[in-house]
Design an enzyme around this catalytic site. Structure first.
Site, PDB file in Angstrom:
ATOM      1  N   LYS A   7       0.829  -1.219   0.000  1.00  0.00           N
ATOM      2  CA  LYS A   7       0.000   0.000   0.000  1.00  0.00           C
ATOM      3  C   LYS A   7       0.859   1.264   0.000  1.00  0.00           C
ATOM      4  O   LYS A   7       0.607   2.195  -0.770  1.00  0.00           O
ATOM      5  CB  LYS A   7      -0.923  -0.022   1.218  1.00  0.00           C
ATOM      6  CG  LYS A   7      -1.907   1.128   1.251  1.00  0.00           C
ATOM      7  CD  LYS A   7      -3.031   0.834   2.236  1.00  0.00           C
ATOM      8  CE  LYS A   7      -2.422   0.179   3.456  1.00  0.00           C
ATOM      9  NZ  LYS A   7      -2.681   0.705   4.703  1.00  0.00           N
ATOM     10  N   THR A  38       3.924   1.512  -0.995  1.00  0.00           N
ATOM     11  CA  THR A  38       4.627   1.555  -2.280  1.00  0.00           C
ATOM     12  C   THR A  38       3.738   2.177  -3.358  1.00  0.00           C
ATOM     13  O   THR A  38       4.171   3.044  -4.122  1.00  0.00           O
ATOM     14  CB  THR A  38       5.047   0.122  -2.675  1.00  0.00           C
ATOM     15  OG1 THR A  38       5.817  -0.441  -1.612  1.00  0.00           O
ATOM     16  CG2 THR A  38       5.863   0.117  -3.948  1.00  0.00           C
ATOM     17  N   ARG A  41       2.194   8.191   6.832  1.00  0.00           N
ATOM     18  CA  ARG A  41       2.435   7.989   8.270  1.00  0.00           C
ATOM     19  C   ARG A  41       3.921   7.754   8.489  1.00  0.00           C
ATOM     20  O   ARG A  41       4.620   7.305   7.588  1.00  0.00           O
ATOM     21  CB  ARG A  41       1.643   6.780   8.743  1.00  0.00           C
ATOM     22  CG  ARG A  41       0.139   7.025   8.629  1.00  0.00           C
ATOM     23  CD  ARG A  41      -0.643   5.898   9.217  1.00  0.00           C
ATOM     24  NE  ARG A  41      -0.378   4.651   8.534  1.00  0.00           N
ATOM     25  CZ  ARG A  41      -0.400   3.466   9.109  1.00  0.00           C
ATOM     26  NH1 ARG A  41      -0.684   3.364  10.396  1.00  0.00           N
ATOM     27  NH2 ARG A  41      -0.158   2.379   8.426  1.00  0.00           N
ATOM     28  N   LYS A  85      11.851  -7.878   9.423  1.00  0.00           N
ATOM     29  CA  LYS A  85      12.312  -7.151   8.247  1.00  0.00           C
ATOM     30  C   LYS A  85      11.108  -6.536   7.530  1.00  0.00           C
ATOM     31  O   LYS A  85      10.109  -7.202   7.290  1.00  0.00           O
ATOM     32  CB  LYS A  85      12.996  -8.142   7.314  1.00  0.00           C
ATOM     33  CG  LYS A  85      14.272  -7.656   6.658  1.00  0.00           C
ATOM     34  CD  LYS A  85      14.946  -8.841   5.951  1.00  0.00           C
ATOM     35  CE  LYS A  85      15.659  -8.386   4.685  1.00  0.00           C
ATOM     36  NZ  LYS A  85      16.991  -7.870   4.930  1.00  0.00           N
ATOM     37  N   ALA A  88      -3.537   1.444  13.655  1.00  0.00           N
ATOM     38  CA  ALA A  88      -4.828   1.429  12.955  1.00  0.00           C
ATOM     39  C   ALA A  88      -5.800   0.461  13.619  1.00  0.00           C
ATOM     40  O   ALA A  88      -6.925   0.315  13.175  1.00  0.00           O
ATOM     41  CB  ALA A  88      -4.627   1.062  11.498  1.00  0.00           C
ATOM     42  N   PHE A 137      -3.923  -0.580   7.313  1.00  0.00           N
ATOM     43  CA  PHE A 137      -4.615  -1.846   7.080  1.00  0.00           C
ATOM     44  C   PHE A 137      -5.635  -1.744   5.930  1.00  0.00           C
ATOM     45  O   PHE A 137      -5.468  -0.918   5.039  1.00  0.00           O
ATOM     46  CB  PHE A 137      -5.261  -2.348   8.368  1.00  0.00           C
ATOM     47  CG  PHE A 137      -4.274  -2.589   9.491  1.00  0.00           C
ATOM     48  CD1 PHE A 137      -3.041  -3.200   9.239  1.00  0.00           C
ATOM     49  CD2 PHE A 137      -4.544  -2.196  10.790  1.00  0.00           C
ATOM     50  CE1 PHE A 137      -2.120  -3.436  10.262  1.00  0.00           C
ATOM     51  CE2 PHE A 137      -3.631  -2.423  11.811  1.00  0.00           C
ATOM     52  CZ  PHE A 137      -2.425  -3.045  11.552  1.00  0.00           C
ATOM     53  N   PHE A 149       3.439  -8.096  -8.961  1.00  0.00           N
ATOM     54  CA  PHE A 149       4.569  -8.759  -8.324  1.00  0.00           C
ATOM     55  C   PHE A 149       5.188  -9.686  -9.369  1.00  0.00           C
ATOM     56  O   PHE A 149       4.484 -10.180 -10.254  1.00  0.00           O
ATOM     57  CB  PHE A 149       4.068  -9.548  -7.099  1.00  0.00           C
ATOM     58  CG  PHE A 149       5.164 -10.009  -6.179  1.00  0.00           C
ATOM     59  CD1 PHE A 149       5.859  -9.095  -5.398  1.00  0.00           C
ATOM     60  CD2 PHE A 149       5.511 -11.351  -6.097  1.00  0.00           C
ATOM     61  CE1 PHE A 149       6.885  -9.507  -4.559  1.00  0.00           C
ATOM     62  CE2 PHE A 149       6.536 -11.773  -5.253  1.00  0.00           C
ATOM     63  CZ  PHE A 149       7.221 -10.844  -4.473  1.00  0.00           C
ATOM     64  N   TRP A 187       6.867  -0.523  -8.049  1.00  0.00           N
ATOM     65  CA  TRP A 187       8.037  -1.086  -7.359  1.00  0.00           C
ATOM     66  C   TRP A 187       9.217  -1.126  -8.334  1.00  0.00           C
ATOM     67  O   TRP A 187      10.306  -0.671  -8.034  1.00  0.00           O
ATOM     68  CB  TRP A 187       7.719  -2.506  -6.844  1.00  0.00           C
ATOM     69  CG  TRP A 187       8.687  -3.008  -5.802  1.00  0.00           C
ATOM     70  CD1 TRP A 187       8.490  -3.039  -4.455  1.00  0.00           C
ATOM     71  CD2 TRP A 187      10.016  -3.520  -6.019  1.00  0.00           C
ATOM     72  NE1 TRP A 187       9.609  -3.525  -3.818  1.00  0.00           N
ATOM     73  CE2 TRP A 187      10.562  -3.829  -4.749  1.00  0.00           C
ATOM     74  CE3 TRP A 187      10.791  -3.732  -7.144  1.00  0.00           C
ATOM     75  CZ2 TRP A 187      11.840  -4.354  -4.581  1.00  0.00           C
ATOM     76  CZ3 TRP A 187      12.084  -4.250  -6.986  1.00  0.00           C
ATOM     77  CH2 TRP A 187      12.594  -4.555  -5.705  1.00  0.00           C
TER      78      TRP A 187
END
Lengths: 559, 559
Positions: free
Chosen positions: A75, A77, A98, A109, A277, A305, A385, A413
């Site tokens: 989100k 990204t 945020r 990670k 959230a 979220f 992806f 991305w």
């Protein structure tokens, strides 16, 4: 240049990016020099009181997502990439995000600054101490806690019942051993023994307050209204009664200023505030969003979220308190996450599975319905992806087309803003339409009515059940006259229901509210459902084990 | 302009001062542009690796004091005023100070940035969050604590004995209720129950390490050497064994850079590091002092409490580890404090009392003798207070003259640098003489010998007694091969002995060492005497009650 998306790390991409001096970014936005306080070469705090107020405020694009899964949706990204794409097609744009919590960075990670070529920079500093906002919140929160225990120790003039203190200490750390503790041990000079516990800093009511305050005086008034506990006579005790709202405001006055940074492509980014959230409302600060609306024509922002949590709270809490509303909404979905929503195991996600994908679209469908219920036509961002197959991508694109849902394949991305141009154009198209935004409930509804509206219209559930304890709290809250506040639901993010493993689009379920907690400073009533974790723990192999600093002083192993 | 010294507050003087942009200060010092990271308009972090190393390093003037009393000596004020005076008479000078701890600021009125017209600016920011150094130390300290408890919770591969963990959590807060706590309560998913406690951040070994580290790699090596506790087999457990020295270094890498600010008169000030002078060594960072020595001909610095504590540790710990030594020493004394040393009650200090004053000079005399024992001829700074009478001032001046002790009346609170010119000239006179500095003990002496040397030659005591517990610890430390480290005495600052109420120059007393704690990261052995408080409490009326923020965002009630 062909990018090897399987081996590139976010940190290596971030390190190779060439940043502009932050004064160049602020100059381009027309921010007056005296409103800019540099923090190093690439970060600044902006004094919002020194920014001219525009007549035509910028429009707000809210980026939300399907229900999150372990597969990830990207989100942040997409939010960053969408802003870069807007810039690329000539829009005046600011992205308002945020800020990350440091504690979880030590644990698992994964950062909160976007990924790949859609990141905000300098990512290592933003993910670590940034400009000290979370540290200031930790300090203010714990100063209040020390003042409370000191008040009791020094004679307890206010007759605070040590068993009824609801103000907890906080640390920006994943530290499960601090969840349940006893303090004040060791004899008469060491304070009053009582049960206590630490939350993570982002769960502090002060974080929510910082994100909802309009200005310094509103911040102080909200801090004064915090209820820290109850007297032996069960009367609420506020910060005002303790007389430290001024000191807490003093500790927070710099943290109240939004932080200016930039994306990899030099798009200005305001990163400010990051409340949970679940226990809180999960949106960046009103001050940052408003500042961005005064600096650009388009403001791209996100909420935590899925649309059932962050977006609902954006609509009902942030919009109300900030006198703003989203002009467009983007719902981020990935093939991988939709396959998980359709029942696919996490370790099998690389396999093509159109059936699971189509089964999982019912989760996306519910979030679309929800946004439509608020009067806004959403745009779906299909965040690509590298394991996605053509058949899967086409299946989702067709599914949306059949339902007249605007969808754009985004490759931010891998390609940065260039990978989000189609999405940006669809969003601009929505921004040209007049807004029909309307909240789903009125604050003057009863607490039960407000929660029922959320459960039925946002979660798609059948009804809500209040435990006896919750009912008693509702009676108390109503008796104190605190009931005319918006609701902040504390619910698992993984399911539309209150059962984390119920994926997809569950129906016919009931939500159980087991506790109703007044947060008068934040200005909402938290309704707890299920087990809500306000202090995470570290995993068996914390990410910290891989972190280091190179000889030139740059970070190693931070994502 | 006649200054009304009775009614002017430090904050009002600081607010009326005109600051130079910090880049002007750094330019004047010849600091290259890429070594300066601005934090707002008036603060910067300096990257010491980008400062050229001089052949002729600047000389170091160490400001220390008589044993502190409630009357106050104004050591920081004299340190700042002396630097301003040096600048006034044409010297190239940098003042290098410790940075204040935020917690105590909330408790008792009184800052650590000097006073009157001898202050460092911006005082409100320096006294609050400054550039985040203490927050970074808090975070690193508590990340380590969370890693320890998580390690035990996740299987305890290292076999850490939860009863033998010596690493405590910290907060930069005066919070007595956290001194003795139990953590990990609540069942199997909430960690391992054990006794624990919080110290104040400045008492963290990480603070001492930051102040003693030469560079980033030395910082990491020292962090790796920290002993956090012992296994069930009583073997020491280090940070290296836990594998998180890299992560801790990453959290501290910005905090390791000294902070550049300025005095009211525009003299450059490096403010960096502030370890406790009782549990730790009480000096600003070696990196800041060394950076200052590369930037100016004269570096004025201070060490905590009286010459028996801060100065002794400067000579034996900081000098050794930093490969530097003081070229001159100033001992600050006031008429008021000497009268208290001579037995005068605090509430009668306004009365002229030459007899009490002369009686109290024996405390000053002992500190002079101590500095002379190190091979340095000290200069006494008589820091004038508005209640001092001519008879009193003359009595002390004559007392020094009779003993061939260089003394200068300083009026830096009221007059800034102009009030310290005589002192500056006396100090310059000492700087022209060759240094005969030598430490009083060798690190290869036994632990007992080293402590005995300090007790006899620095405190003027008869002997030292070790409790059975301390003796056992010394045996263990020697067995582990950790005995060849300097000693860091933890002793009350109020008396040369270990009994706080024994003022003046006590003789024939014995010091009892009740605990010896290895601090392998800091590189010293802490010897605890008496009751040492590592977490202060708040008073009945905390200073926080008077704090506020004005509408223009500036501080109210901060001193």
């Amino acid at each position: 240049m062909k990018v090897n998306v399987e081996t590139l790390s976010d940190l290596s991409i971030a390190k190779n990016a060439k940043m502009q001096p932050i004064r160049k970014i602020s100059d381009e936005l027309g921010i007056p020099e005296d409103a800019v306080e540099q923090y190093g070469h690439y970060k600044a705090k902006i004094d919002p009181t020194k920014i001219a107020v525009k007549t035509n405020l910028g429009k707000v694009v809210l980026v939300t997502a399907i229900s999150p899964t372990a597969a990830g949706e990207g989100k942040s990204t997409v939010t960053v990439g969408l802003a870069d794409a807007m810039k690329k097609i000539g829009q005046s744009v600011v992205v308002a995000l945020r800020e990350p919590s440091l504690g979880p960075v030590m644990g698992v990670k994964g950062g909160a600054t976007g990924g790949g070529f859609a990141q905000v920079l300098p990512m290592e500093e933003i993910n670590l101490h940034f400009n000290g906002d979370l540290h200031a919140i930790t300090t203010a929160n714990n100063a209040l806690a020390a003042i409370i225990d000191n008040h009791i120790h020094q004679g307890n003039e206010l007759q605070i019942d040590p068993r009824r203190i609801i103000w907890k200490r906080v640390l920006d750390m994943n530290d499960r051993a601090l969840r349940h503790i006893t303090i004040g041990l060791g004899g008469p000079t060491q304070g009053i023994p009582r049960e206590d516990g630490f939350d993570i800093t982002v769960a502090s009511e002060i974080m929510a307050i910082l994100c909802l305050a309009k200005d310094l005086s509103d911040l102080k008034e909200r801090l004064a209204q915090i209820v820290i506990g109850y007297t032996y006579a069960k009367e609420p005790v506020t910060v005002r009664a303790l007389g430290v709202e001024g000191a807490l405001t003093l500790l927070l006055k710099e943290a109240l200023k939004p932080n200016l940074v930039q994306t990899i492509e030099g798009t200005p980014a305001l990163i400010h505030g990051g409340p949970f959230a679940n226990i809180a409302h999960g949106c960046n600060s009103i001050i940052a969003t408003k500042t961005a609306m005064n600096l650009a024509d388009v403001v791209v922002t996100e909420a935590g979220f899925g649309a059932d949590l962050g977006a609902e709270k954006f609509m009902h809490i942030k919009s109300r308190q900030g006198d703003l509303s989203p002009d467009a909404v983007v719902i981020v979905a990935t093939i991988r996450a939709l396959k998980m929503q359709g029942g696919k195991q996490k370790d099998l996600l690389k396999e093509e599975d159109v059936t699971a994908l189509l089964k999982g679209t019912n989760n996306l469908e519910k979030h679309i319905d929800t946004i439509r219920a608020f009067g806004i036509e959403p745009v779906v961002a299909l965040n690509k992806f590298f394991t996605d197959t053509t058949a899967e991508l086409n299946a989702l694109l067709s599914w949306c087309e059949e339902r007249s849902i605007a969808i754009a394949l985004t490759e931010v991305w891998e390609k940065g803003g260039a990978g989000g141009v189609e999405l940006a154009k669809l969003v601009l198209n929505e921004l040209e339409k007049p807004s029909n935004f309307a909240p789903l409930y009125s604050v003057s509804d009863t607490i039960e009515q407000k929660v029922r509206t959320i459960v039925q219209q946002v979660y798609g559930g059948k009804d809500v059940v209040f435990t006896d304890a919750a009912k008693k709290q509702i009676d108390q809250i109503t008796a104190y006259g605190w009931d005319a506040l918006p609701i902040c639901m504390a619910k698992t993010q993984y399911s539309l229901s209150d059962q984390p493993k119920l994926l997809g689009r569950p129906t016919d379920f009931t939500i159980t509210v087991r506790e109703v907690i007044p947060k008068l400073g934040a200005g909402f009533l938290v309704c707890l459902t299920g087990d809500i974790m306000t202090m995470p723990g570290l995993p068996k192999k914390p990410a910290a084990l891989n972190m280091d600093v190179s000889e030139d002083g740059s970070a190693i192993g931070l994502f």
